[in-house]
Design a protein around this motif. Structure first.
Motif, PDB file in Angstrom:
ATOM      1  N   THR A  65       0.803  -1.221   0.000  1.00 43.78           N
ATOM      2  CA  THR A  65       0.000   0.000   0.000  1.00 43.78           C
ATOM      3  C   THR A  65       0.835   1.269   0.000  1.00 43.78           C
ATOM      4  O   THR A  65       0.325   2.337  -0.321  1.00 43.78           O
ATOM      5  CB  THR A  65      -0.929   0.036   1.231  1.00 43.78           C
ATOM      6  N   GLY A  66       2.087   1.168   0.389  1.00 43.41           N
ATOM      7  CA  GLY A  66       2.937   2.348   0.413  1.00 43.41           C
ATOM      8  C   GLY A  66       2.762   3.205   1.652  1.00 43.41           C
ATOM      9  O   GLY A  66       3.045   4.398   1.630  1.00 43.41           O
ATOM     10  N   THR A  67       2.321   2.633   2.742  1.00 42.37           N
ATOM     11  CA  THR A  67       2.174   3.373   3.994  1.00 42.37           C
ATOM     12  C   THR A  67       2.798   2.566   5.124  1.00 42.37           C
ATOM     13  O   THR A  67       3.207   1.429   4.929  1.00 42.37           O
ATOM     14  CB  THR A  67       0.682   3.675   4.287  1.00 42.37           C
ATOM     15  N   ASP A  68       2.869   3.158   6.317  1.00 39.51           N
ATOM     16  CA  ASP A  68       3.487   2.462   7.449  1.00 39.51           C
ATOM     17  C   ASP A  68       2.474   1.581   8.168  1.00 39.51           C
ATOM     18  O   ASP A  68       1.296   1.542   7.833  1.00 39.51           O
ATOM     19  CB  ASP A  68       4.104   3.472   8.419  1.00 39.51           C
ATOM     20  N   ALA A  69       2.945   0.850   9.180  1.00 43.12           N
ATOM     21  CA  ALA A  69       2.094  -0.103   9.895  1.00 43.12           C
ATOM     22  C   ALA A  69       0.958   0.599  10.649  1.00 43.12           C
ATOM     23  O   ALA A  69      -0.160   0.096  10.714  1.00 43.12           O
ATOM     24  CB  ALA A  69       2.932  -0.929  10.861  1.00 43.12           C
ATOM     25  N   ARG A  70       1.233   1.776  11.198  1.00 42.65           N
ATOM     26  CA  ARG A  70       0.162   2.498  11.898  1.00 42.65           C
ATOM     27  C   ARG A  70      -0.923   2.957  10.929  1.00 42.65           C
ATOM     28  O   ARG A  70      -2.097   2.959  11.252  1.00 42.65           O
ATOM     29  CB  ARG A  70       0.735   3.696  12.651  1.00 42.65           C
ATOM     30  N   GLY A  71      -0.497   3.345   9.733  1.00 40.07           N
ATOM     31  CA  GLY A  71      -1.470   3.725   8.715  1.00 40.07           C
ATOM     32  C   GLY A  71      -2.332   2.551   8.298  1.00 40.07           C
ATOM     33  O   GLY A  71      -3.544   2.687   8.076  1.00 40.07           O
ATOM     34  N   ILE A  72      -1.729   1.370   8.207  1.00 36.20           N
ATOM     35  CA  ILE A  72      -2.474   0.154   7.878  1.00 36.20           C
ATOM     36  C   ILE A  72      -3.501  -0.139   8.964  1.00 36.20           C
ATOM     37  O   ILE A  72      -4.655  -0.469   8.679  1.00 36.20           O
ATOM     38  CB  ILE A  72      -1.525  -1.050   7.708  1.00 36.20           C
ATOM     39  N   ALA A  73      -3.095  -0.018  10.222  1.00 34.53           N
ATOM     40  CA  ALA A  73      -4.016  -0.279  11.336  1.00 34.53           C
ATOM     41  C   ALA A  73      -5.184   0.701  11.307  1.00 34.53           C
ATOM     42  O   ALA A  73      -6.341   0.311  11.524  1.00 34.53           O
ATOM     43  CB  ALA A  73      -3.273  -0.178  12.664  1.00 34.53           C
TER      44      ALA A  73
END
Length: 173
Positions: A65-73
């Motif tokens: 997705t091109g984002t960090d783990a917090r963004g995924i959460a």
């Protein structure tokens, strides 16, 4: 409770803190004859393996997705609550996440009949061994538990797929 759930969503450490005592308790329940130090060692080992799998899954989703783990959460929370983002870049990221998740579920779906068959063999085998040994109540409860778990897993998978399809259609409109 909402803050606790959010903490679990965002933090692998929080998940480890929750998983470790559960695994130590399960190990103690099923292996009473062993030394308590081994309960802790086995709980720590299994927790490390589980957190490793979760970290790898988060890393794979982050790369897709091109984002960090917090963004995924946070995006997963929005998908669960059916919140459609307004910002175009966040919509694109969510669309990529949904496509990744649907692809993962569909790839795993081809193994679903084998998994269900294996779980059925466990239920039937446990019931058969229990009845042949003369004790049928505990094996019957275990077999019913296995069947209930399989139904729950199928229901959760279907619910997740429906949510992803609904969110994908909401993002496209």
């Amino acid at each position: 409770m909402r803050a606790f759930k959010r903490w679990l969503d965002h933090s692998l450490t929080a998940q480890a803190v929750l998983i470790f005592p559960l695994l130590v308790g399960l190990t103690a329940l099923f292996r009473r004859h062993e030394n308590p130090v081994w309960w802790v060692v086995q709980g720590a080992l299994c927790t490390t393996i589980a957190i490793g799998f979760l970290a790898a899954q988060r890393r794979r989703a982050s790369r897709a997705t091109g984002t960090d783990a917090r963004g995924i959460a946070e995006l997963n929370r929005k998908i669960r609550h059916r919140e459609v983002p307004k910002a175009p870049e966040e919509r694109a990221t969510m669309r990529r996440l949904i496509e990744e998740e649907l692809g993962r579920v569909e790839r795993g779906g081809r193994w679903l009949p084998y998994w269900l068959g294996f779980m059925g063999l466990i239920a039937i085998g446990t019931l058969t061994l229990g009845v042949s040994a003369g004790a049928w109540i505990l094996p019957l409860v275990l077999a019913i538990g296995v069947v209930g778990f399989c139904w729950w897993a199928l229901w959760a998978r279907r619910r997740f797929i429906d949510r992803c399809h609904d969110m994908r259609s909401a993002l496209l409109s």
